[in-house]
Design a protein around this motif. Structure first.
Motif, short mmCIF file in Angstrom:
data_model
loop_
_atom_site.label_atom_id
_atom_site.label_comp_id
_atom_site.label_asym_id
_atom_site.label_seq_id
_atom_site.Cartn_x
_atom_site.Cartn_y
_atom_site.Cartn_z
N ALA A 9 24.58 5.69 -21.16
CA ALA A 9 25.77 6.51 -20.98
C ALA A 9 26.90 6.08 -21.91
CB ALA A 9 26.26 6.41 -19.53
N VAL A 10 27.64 7.05 -22.39
CA VAL A 10 28.93 6.77 -23.02
C VAL A 10 30.01 7.29 -22.07
CG1 VAL A 10 28.01 6.86 -25.36
CG2 VAL A 10 29.02 8.92 -24.37
N ILE A 11 31.03 6.49 -21.85
CA ILE A 11 32.12 6.85 -20.95
C ILE A 11 33.42 6.63 -21.69
CG2 ILE A 11 33.21 6.43 -18.72
CD1 ILE A 11 30.55 5.25 -17.75
N ARG A 20 37.07 3.10 -15.80
CA ARG A 20 36.56 1.75 -15.57
C ARG A 20 35.61 1.73 -14.37
NH1 ARG A 20 38.16 -2.12 -11.93
NH2 ARG A 20 37.65 -4.30 -12.47
N GLU A 21 35.99 2.42 -13.30
CA GLU A 21 35.13 2.45 -12.12
C GLU A 21 33.82 3.16 -12.42
OE1 GLU A 21 35.73 0.72 -9.59
OE2 GLU A 21 37.83 0.22 -9.93
N HIS A 22 33.87 4.22 -13.23
CA HIS A 22 32.62 4.87 -13.65
C HIS A 22 31.71 3.85 -14.33
CE1 HIS A 22 34.43 8.58 -12.59
NE2 HIS A 22 34.77 9.04 -13.79
N ALA A 23 32.29 3.12 -15.30
CA ALA A 23 31.49 2.18 -16.09
C ALA A 23 30.86 1.11 -15.20
CB ALA A 23 32.35 1.55 -17.17
N LEU A 24 31.65 0.57 -14.28
CA LEU A 24 31.14 -0.48 -13.40
C LEU A 24 30.03 0.04 -12.49
CD1 LEU A 24 34.47 -2.26 -12.37
CD2 LEU A 24 32.81 -3.00 -14.10
N LEU A 25 30.21 1.23 -11.93
CA LEU A 25 29.19 1.78 -11.04
C LEU A 25 27.93 2.16 -11.82
CD1 LEU A 25 28.25 2.70 -8.26
CD2 LEU A 25 29.32 4.92 -8.71
N PHE A 26 28.10 2.79 -12.98
CA PHE A 26 26.93 3.17 -13.77
C PHE A 26 26.10 1.94 -14.12
CE2 PHE A 26 27.25 7.60 -15.69
CZ PHE A 26 27.98 8.11 -14.62
N ALA A 27 26.78 0.87 -14.55
CA ALA A 27 26.06 -0.35 -14.90
C ALA A 27 25.37 -0.95 -13.68
CB ALA A 27 27.02 -1.35 -15.53
N ALA A 28 26.06 -0.94 -12.55
CA ALA A 28 25.47 -1.48 -11.32
C ALA A 28 24.25 -0.67 -10.89
CB ALA A 28 26.51 -1.48 -10.20
N GLU A 29 24.22 0.61 -11.25
CA GLU A 29 23.08 1.46 -10.90
C GLU A 29 22.01 1.46 -11.99
OE1 GLU A 29 22.35 2.98 -8.15
OE2 GLU A 29 24.20 2.51 -7.07
N GLY A 30 22.15 0.58 -12.99
CA GLY A 30 21.08 0.39 -13.96
C GLY A 30 21.26 1.01 -15.31
N ALA A 31 22.37 1.72 -15.54
CA ALA A 31 22.59 2.34 -16.85
C ALA A 31 23.10 1.31 -17.85
CB ALA A 31 23.60 3.48 -16.72
N SER A 32 22.76 1.54 -19.12
CA SER A 32 23.40 0.83 -20.22
C SER A 32 24.60 1.65 -20.64
CB SER A 32 22.43 0.67 -21.39
OG SER A 32 21.30 -0.08 -21.00
N VAL A 33 25.75 1.01 -20.80
CA VAL A 33 27.01 1.75 -20.94
C VAL A 33 27.73 1.39 -22.24
CG1 VAL A 33 29.22 2.27 -19.86
CG2 VAL A 33 27.24 1.75 -18.42
N VAL A 34 28.18 2.41 -22.95
CA VAL A 34 29.11 2.23 -24.04
C VAL A 34 30.51 2.52 -23.48
CG1 VAL A 34 29.80 2.85 -26.39
CG2 VAL A 34 27.38 2.94 -25.72
N VAL A 35 31.31 1.49 -23.41
CA VAL A 35 32.65 1.58 -22.81
C VAL A 35 33.65 1.93 -23.92
CG1 VAL A 35 34.45 0.32 -21.59
CG2 VAL A 35 32.05 -0.09 -21.04
N GLY A 64 24.66 -6.66 -16.18
CA GLY A 64 24.45 -5.34 -16.74
C GLY A 64 24.49 -5.34 -18.26
N ALA A 65 24.24 -4.18 -18.83
CA ALA A 65 24.22 -4.01 -20.28
C ALA A 65 25.36 -3.08 -20.70
CB ALA A 65 22.88 -3.42 -20.73
N ALA A 66 26.20 -3.55 -21.61
CA ALA A 66 27.33 -2.74 -22.06
C ALA A 66 27.82 -3.22 -23.41
CB ALA A 66 28.48 -2.80 -21.04
N VAL A 67 28.41 -2.30 -24.18
CA VAL A 67 29.09 -2.62 -25.43
C VAL A 67 30.39 -1.84 -25.46
CG1 VAL A 67 27.01 -3.16 -26.75
CG2 VAL A 67 27.85 -0.80 -26.67
N ALA A 68 31.32 -2.32 -26.25
CA ALA A 68 32.64 -1.69 -26.34
C ALA A 68 32.72 -0.80 -27.57
CB ALA A 68 33.73 -2.75 -26.39
#
Length: 289
Positions: A9-11, A20-35, A64-68
């Motif tokens: 996901a990109v948010i 921010r809450e979207h990103a935290l929940l998405f990551a907690a539910e297993g998504a890799s997130v571009v913040v 979780g997995a995320a990049v900025a």
């Protein structure tokens, strides 16, 4: 297994508030997130890479997995680089959450051109720019025989859909246009395996707290009770709309407190007709008002 396990996901506007809450929940539910977050002020002035990187650090600390990504989505190149980064970092893109926004309130007779342009750019152009580059990626994927199961969640507002707010002609216009863009995009992109929906949220954020009268309505419970207006209470709907098995597309949902409402746009409420050519006096005597 989380509801978004394996999805990318990109948010946008994900450094603070609802994003921010979207990103935290998405990551907690297993998504890799571009913040994505430029880190500007409420009015869009300035930049600060800190908020985006802070959210990424929080996600990584939780496993979780995320990049900025800290470019502006109001620029064509910034939106393109956001989509490109998701594919380069995580190998694919499945979800776009368009959330970034600013406020520059003012009444029509005194609004500056720059205040109109800035709000339209961040909200409407920012939504379209990310959507356009993501859609090009998904179209190419589909044409290559790898049909996507993708989701876009846009962010409209009651200011542009149900409750026009004086002093927000720029913001309300952009949000109404985003609702319309959502419906058009849902029609266009379905053939490529893309669902497109929008939310019109009300929650306690720095933007809503800057709107006169809103802060008192959404104050945190003093007794430690359920905080229905927490921005975290918006994200479960967005997460559901982003799941692989969600069938919903072409819808706009208001979400506030403990209520989620399906919205409908302009529709006929009363009609007058004539068998001949319209005359001014005839219209004046019968026009619904």
């Amino acid at each position: 297994m989380g509801a978004l396990e394996g999805r990318v996901a990109v948010i946008t506007g994900a450094g603070r508030g609802i994003g921010r809450e979207h990103a935290l929940l998405f990551a907690a539910e297993g998504a890799s997130v571009v913040v994505n977050d430029l880190g500007g002020s409420n009015t869009g002035d300035g930049t600060d890479a800190g908020p985006a990187h802070d959210v990424v650090a929080e996600i990584r600390a939780a496993g979780g997995a995320a990049v900025a990504h800290t470019d502006s989505v109001a620029s064509w190149s910034g939106a393109h680089s956001l989509v490109q980064q998701a594919v380069e970092e995580f190998g694919r893109l499945d979800i776009v959450v368009n959330n970034a926004g600013i406020l520059r309130d003012g009444f029509i007779p005194t609004m500056e051109e720059s205040d109109w342009d800035a709000v339209i750019a961040v909200h409407l152009k920012g939504h379209f720019s990310v959507l356009r580059h993501a859609a090009a990626y998904w179209k190419a994927q589909s044409k290559a025989g790898d049909q996507p199961n993708a989701a876009v969640i846009n962010t409209a507002s009651g200011s542009g859909t149900t409750i026009p707010n004086a002093g927000q002609c720029n913001y309300g216009s952009a949000k109404a246009a985003i609702a319309a863009l959502t419906l058009v995009a849902a029609e266009e992109l379905e053939r490529y395996g893309v669902r497109v929906n929008a939310i019109a949220p009300i929650a306690r954020t720095r933007l809503t707290l800057a709107t006169p009268g809103m802060g008192a309505l959404m104050a945190e419970p003093e007794d430690g009770g359920v905080d229905l207006f927490s921005p975290a209470n918006i994200s479960p709907l967005v997460a559901y709309l982003a799941t692989e098995k969600c069938p919903v597309t072409g819808q706009v949902y208001a979400v506030q407190g403990g209520a989620i409402s399906q919205l409908r746009g302009w529709h006929d409420v009363d009609t007058i007709e004539t068998d001949g050519l319209w005359q001014i006096d005839d219209i004046a005597g019968r026009l619904p008002s």
